[in-house]
Design an enzyme around this catalytic site. Structure first.
Site, mmCIF file in Angstrom:
data_model
loop_
_atom_site.group_PDB
_atom_site.id
_atom_site.type_symbol
_atom_site.label_atom_id
_atom_site.label_comp_id
_atom_site.label_asym_id
_atom_site.label_seq_id
_atom_site.Cartn_x
_atom_site.Cartn_y
_atom_site.Cartn_z
ATOM 1 C CB CYS A 139 -14.169 -38.642 -38.476
ATOM 2 S SG CYS A 139 -13.551 -39.491 -38.052
ATOM 3 N NE ARG A 155 -14.759 -32.868 -36.334
ATOM 4 C CZ ARG A 155 -15.109 -33.134 -34.766
ATOM 5 N NH1 ARG A 155 -15.239 -31.423 -34.507
ATOM 6 N NH2 ARG A 155 -15.313 -34.045 -33.704
ATOM 7 C CD1 TRP A 178 -6.507 -38.365 -36.975
ATOM 8 C CD2 TRP A 178 -6.736 -40.092 -36.177
ATOM 9 N NE1 TRP A 178 -5.289 -38.182 -35.798
ATOM 10 C CE2 TRP A 178 -6.269 -39.087 -35.702
ATOM 11 C CE3 TRP A 178 -8.423 -40.304 -35.115
ATOM 12 C CZ2 TRP A 178 -5.900 -40.391 -33.821
ATOM 13 C CZ3 TRP A 178 -7.728 -41.184 -33.823
ATOM 14 C CH2 TRP A 178 -6.560 -41.429 -33.622
ATOM 15 C CG ASN A 185 -17.144 -37.270 -35.183
ATOM 16 O OD1 ASN A 185 -16.449 -38.445 -35.071
ATOM 17 N ND2 ASN A 185 -17.127 -36.718 -35.246
ATOM 18 N N GLY A 186 -17.403 -41.212 -34.539
ATOM 19 C CA GLY A 186 -16.934 -41.836 -33.933
ATOM 20 C C GLY A 186 -16.610 -42.762 -33.568
ATOM 21 C CD GLU A 240 0.483 -26.731 -23.309
ATOM 22 O OE1 GLU A 240 0.236 -27.141 -23.198
ATOM 23 O OE2 GLU A 240 0.385 -26.621 -24.361
ATOM 24 C CE LYS A 282 1.449 -27.152 -27.554
ATOM 25 N NZ LYS A 282 -0.478 -26.952 -26.992
ATOM 26 C CD GLU A 319 0.613 -30.211 -29.573
ATOM 27 O OE1 GLU A 319 -0.302 -30.989 -30.127
ATOM 28 O OE2 GLU A 319 0.157 -29.317 -28.884
ATOM 29 C CG HIS A 328 16.519 -37.099 -7.325
ATOM 30 N ND1 HIS A 328 17.356 -37.695 -6.746
ATOM 31 C CD2 HIS A 328 15.808 -35.943 -7.683
ATOM 32 C CE1 HIS A 328 17.511 -36.412 -6.110
ATOM 33 N NE2 HIS A 328 16.899 -35.625 -6.035
ATOM 34 C CE LYS A 388 -8.216 -27.480 -31.599
ATOM 35 N NZ LYS A 388 -6.739 -26.707 -30.583
#
Ligand code: M6R
Length: 611
Positions: free
Chosen positions: A2, A27, A74, A100-101, A484, A488, A491, A507, A606
Site C-alpha cells: 500500500c 504500490r 492493495w 501499510n503491512g 522472464e 512478463k 502479468e 516430455h 509493485k
C-alpha cells in the site's frame, strides 16, 4: 504494497495528498482515501478504485485543512471496498490511521476491543490501531498522540508503516514503522511523510528513512524523532539523487515503455566506477578477496523477476567462479532447512528491497550463519539494511509494476558479482576481467540498437494478440530468459504463458501445440544453438507459429521461423541482457493491443510486503 502519504504545513493538504497518492499508486490501486483535519473535525473521504476516482470525489468537498494523511490500498485483509479503504477512524471519529503491512494478531485484538465496546466498521486488520489509540487515551487522558501510538504499538504483532492524525493535536501527524518503509522530509512549506521517497522528493531531496520502532512527530515547523522508549534521537539525513521526473512518463505512453528505454543508462550507471586499475572493485560488499576466496556455496534467493535474474547468475557464478550455486524462491527457502555454513554466501535480490519473503529468508540465512549480500534498487531499503553488504542496481525509481530496467540492473550487478568471485578465486585473470568488463559495457550500446528499431517485435506481437496461450523456450541462458519472457507476458497481457527448457518440450508441453500456437524461442548464438533449432523443428512440424530471438546475421533461421527478431551478437554469458529487451517489448505490445493497463495490471502491486 500500500502507499502512505501525509502532509502538515501551510498549504491545503488535500491536493498535496492526492498528488502524493497518484505517485504512489503503483504500490496498490484497488481503493484510496484521505483524512484532512478541518475546523469542524476530521473529514475522511474514501473511494473504491483508482486515485483519479478519489480525486473526483474529493472535488465535491470543500477541504481547506492543512494537515492530513492519505492511502492507496492493495487488499490483504478485507476485499477492495469503500468501507475497507483507509484511513480508518476510531469510534469517536477523532483519530484517523493509515497503514501499510499486516497486523498478524488483529483477530484477537479485534475480539478484545469489541468486547470492550469498540465498534468496527471495516474488515481490515488496520482498524484495530485506531481503536487501540483511542483506548490509550481513555487510560491516560493527558498523553500525547505519539505516546498513544507508542502504547498501541506495544500490542501489535506484524509489520507496519503507520501514519496517524487526531483532532486532539491539530496540525500533528505521528508515524512509526516495523519492517515497512516510512520516509520523512521537512521543507520550507511544511513536513511530508510517505512510504516511498517519490512522494516526498518534489518538496525536498534530503529525507529521513525512519528505522524500525522509531517514531516521528510532524508539525508544520518540522519533525521530532524518538525511539520506542520515548528518548529523543538525532535523525540522519539521506540525499535522494534521482530526479523528480521519474514520476512522469516523459512523453512515453506508459511507464513500462519509458523504463524499457532507460535500460542503456541503467547498464552504464551500474557499471560506473567498478573497474579500477584493471581490477574489479565492489567495496560496498565489505569483504576482502581472501574472504571471497573462501566462499564455497552460493544461494541466490529472490521472488518473481528477481528470481529469474538469479537463474542467470547461477550460470555465470558456476561458469566463471566454479562455485556451486542454488537459486531458490524466497518463499520456499525460508521454510526449508538449507545447508548453510560460515563459508556460504547468500545473495538476496530484490528491486524494492522490501519483499516480505526475501526479507524473511535473509533473516533466516543470517541466523544460520551465512554472509548475506543484498542486490536492490532502493536506497536504505530493508534488504539493504539487513544485508552484510549491498550492491545498488542504479535503475532509479521503477514505477511500472512489471520489472524491466531493474531486471537489467540486477543482471549487470550479478554479473559483476560473478566476476568478482572468479577474480578472488583466481579463475579469471586481470586481462580476462578487463575484456569481460568491456564487453559488458558494450551491451548498453547493443540495447540501444535494439530499441532503435522495434518494427519486427511489433509484427511478431500482432501474431500473438488473439492467442490463448504461448510457450517460451530456450536452453542454458535461454531457458532462464524464456522464464522472464513468459512472466512478463502473463502479468501484463493476461495471456497464459509458460516457459520450458527447450529439450523438455517433447516430455509433455509439445502436446499443447496446434496450428498457430505461438512458440517464442531464444535461439541466439550459443553452444546449444543447434539443439534449440531441433526443438523448434519439432514445434514447427506440429503447426506452431514460431517467433525467434536470433543473433543478427543468422539468415538460416528464417527458413524455420515465422517471425525473427534480430539482436546484436554478444557472448552467451551476456545474452540475457540483450535478449530480454525484445521480450519485454513483445509482452508490452501484446498487452497494449489487448487493451490492458500495462503499468497497473490487475491483482498485482509493485512490492509484495506480505507473505
Ligand atoms: O521487489 P522485488 O524484486 O523483491 O519483487 C519481486 C517480485 O514481486 C517482482 O519481480 C514481480 O514478479 C514483478 N511484478 C515482475 O515483473
Amino acid at each position: 504494497m500500500c502507499g502512505i502519504v501525509g502532509y502538515t504545513g501551510e498549504k491545503a493538504a488535500a491536493p498535496v495528498l492526492l498528488d502524493g497518492l497518484a505517485k504512489l499508486e503503483y504500490r496498490g490501486y484497488d481503493s484510496a482515501g484521505i483524512a484532512v483535519l478541518e475546523k469542524e473535525g476530521l473529514q475522511v473521504v474514501r473511494r473504491r478504485g483508482k486515485v483519479a476516482e478519489l480525486a473526483h470525489t474529493v472535488g465535491h468537498f470543500d477541504l481547506t485543512g492543512t494537515c492530513g494523511i492519505g492511502h492507496t490500498r492493495w487488499a490483504t485483509h478485507g476485499r477492495p471496498s469503500e468501507a475497507n479503504a483507509h484511513p480508518h477512524a476510531s469510534c469517536a471519529g477523532d483519530i484517523a490511521v493509515v497503514h501499510n503491512g499486516i497486523i498478524e494478531n488483529f483477530a484477537e485484538l479485534r475480539e478484545e476491543l469489541e468486547g470492550r465496546g469498540h465498534v468496527f466498521r471495516s474488515e481490515t486488520d488496520t482498524e484495530v490501531v485506531s481503536h487501540l489509540i483511542e483506548e490509550a487515551y481513555v487510560a491516560n487522558p493527558d498523553i500525547s498522540l505519539v505516546e498513544a501510538l507508542r502504547l498501541a504499538c506495544t500490542r501489535l504483532v506484524g509489520s507496519y508503516g503507520l501514519a496517524v492524525t487526531c483532532e486532539r493535536e491539530p496540525g500533528v501527524i505521528v508515524v512509526t514503522r516495523q519492517d515497512m518503509p516510512i520516509i520523512i522530509g521537512v521543507a520550507s512549506d511544511g513536513a511530508y511523510v510517505a512510504s516511498d521517497a517519490i512522494a516526498v522528493i518534489g518538496a525536498t531531496r534530503d529525507v529521513v528513512l525512519l528505522a524500525d520502532q522509531q517514531y516521528a512527530k510532524l508539525t508544520p515547523e518540522g519533525a521530532e524523532y524518538t525511539d520506542e522508549r520515548g528518548r529523543a534521537i538525532e535523525p540522519q539525513l539521506t540525499h535522494i539523487s534521482w530526479d523528480v521526473d521519474v514520476a512522469e512518463k516523459g512523453g512515453y505512453p506508459d511507464f513500462m515503455l519509458k523504463e524499457i528505454y532507460e535500460q542503456p543508462r541503467v547498464i552504464r550507471d551500474t557499471l560506473a566506477g567498478r573497474l579500477i586499475g584493471g581490477r574489479l572493485e565492489i567495496d560496498e560488499l565489505d569483504m576482502t578477496s581472501e574472504e571471497l576466496n573462501l566462499v564455497d556455496r552460493v544461494y541466490v534467493i529472490a521472488c518473481g523477476t528477481s528470481y529469474h535474474a538469479g537463474l542467470i547468475a547461477k550460470e555465470l557464478i558456476e561458469g566463471w567462479a566454479r562455485i556451486p550455486t542454488e537459486v531458490e524462491v524466497a518463499s520456499e527457502f525460508r521454510y526449508r532447512n538449507p545447508i548453510i555454513t560460515p563459508t556460504t554466501l547468500v545473495v538476496a535480490v530484490s528491486q524494492s528491497g522490501e519483499t516480505a519473503d526475501t526479507l524473511a529468508a535473509i533473516r533466516d540465512a543470517r541466523i544460520k550463519g551465512a554472509r548475506v549480500f543484498g542486490i536492490t534498487n532502493v536506497l536504505g531499503s530493508p534488504v539493504a539494511r539487513e544485508s552484510d553488504g549491498v550492491i545498488y542496481t542504479k535503475a532509479n525509481k521503477e514505477i511500472a509494476v512489471a520489472s524491466t530496467k531493474s531486471f537489467l540492473g540486477q543482471i549487470v550487478s550479478l554479473t559483476l558479482l560473478a566476476m568478482l568471485l572468479a577474480q578472488a578465486k583466481g579463475k579469471l585473470r586481470m586481462n580476462q576481467i578487463r575484456l569481460l568488463f568491456r564487453e559488458l559495457a558494450d551491451t548498453a550500446e547493443q540495447v540501444e540498437q535494439i530499441l532503435a528499431d522495434t518494427s519486427d517485435i511489433q509484427k511478431a506481437a500482432t501474431a500473438c494478440v488473439d492467442a490463448t496461450s504461448a510457450l517460451f523456450i530456450g536452453r542454458g541462458m535461454g531457458a532462464a530468459i524464456a522464464k522472464e519472457g513468459a512472466l512478463k507476458l502473463k502479468e501484463i497481457s493476461y495471456l497464459h504463458a509458460e516457459a520450458y527448457a527447450a529439450g523438455e518440450m517433447k516430455h509433455g508441453p509439445i502436446a499443447l501445440i496446434e496450428d498457430g500456437f505461438p512458440v517464442i524461442a531464444i535461439a541466439t548464438d550459443s553452444p546449444v544453438y543447434d539443439k534449440v533449432v531441433s526443438n523448434l523443428q519439432e514445434s514447427k512440424a506440429r503447426g506452431a507459429c514460431i517467433i525467434v530471438i536470433a543473433t543478427e546475421g543468422n539468415e538460416h533461421i528464417r527458413e524455420l521461423a515465422d517471425y525473427v527478431i534480430y539482436i546484436p551478437k554478444v557472448r552467451d554469458g551476456f545474452s540475457a541482457i540483450t535478449a530480454t529487451v525484445p521480450l519485454q517489448l513483445l509482452a508490452r505490445s501484446i498487452a497494449v493491443m489487448r487493451g490492458c493497463n500495462v503499468d497497473q495490471p490487475r491483482n498485482l502491486a509493485k512490492s509484495v510486503t506480505v507473505e
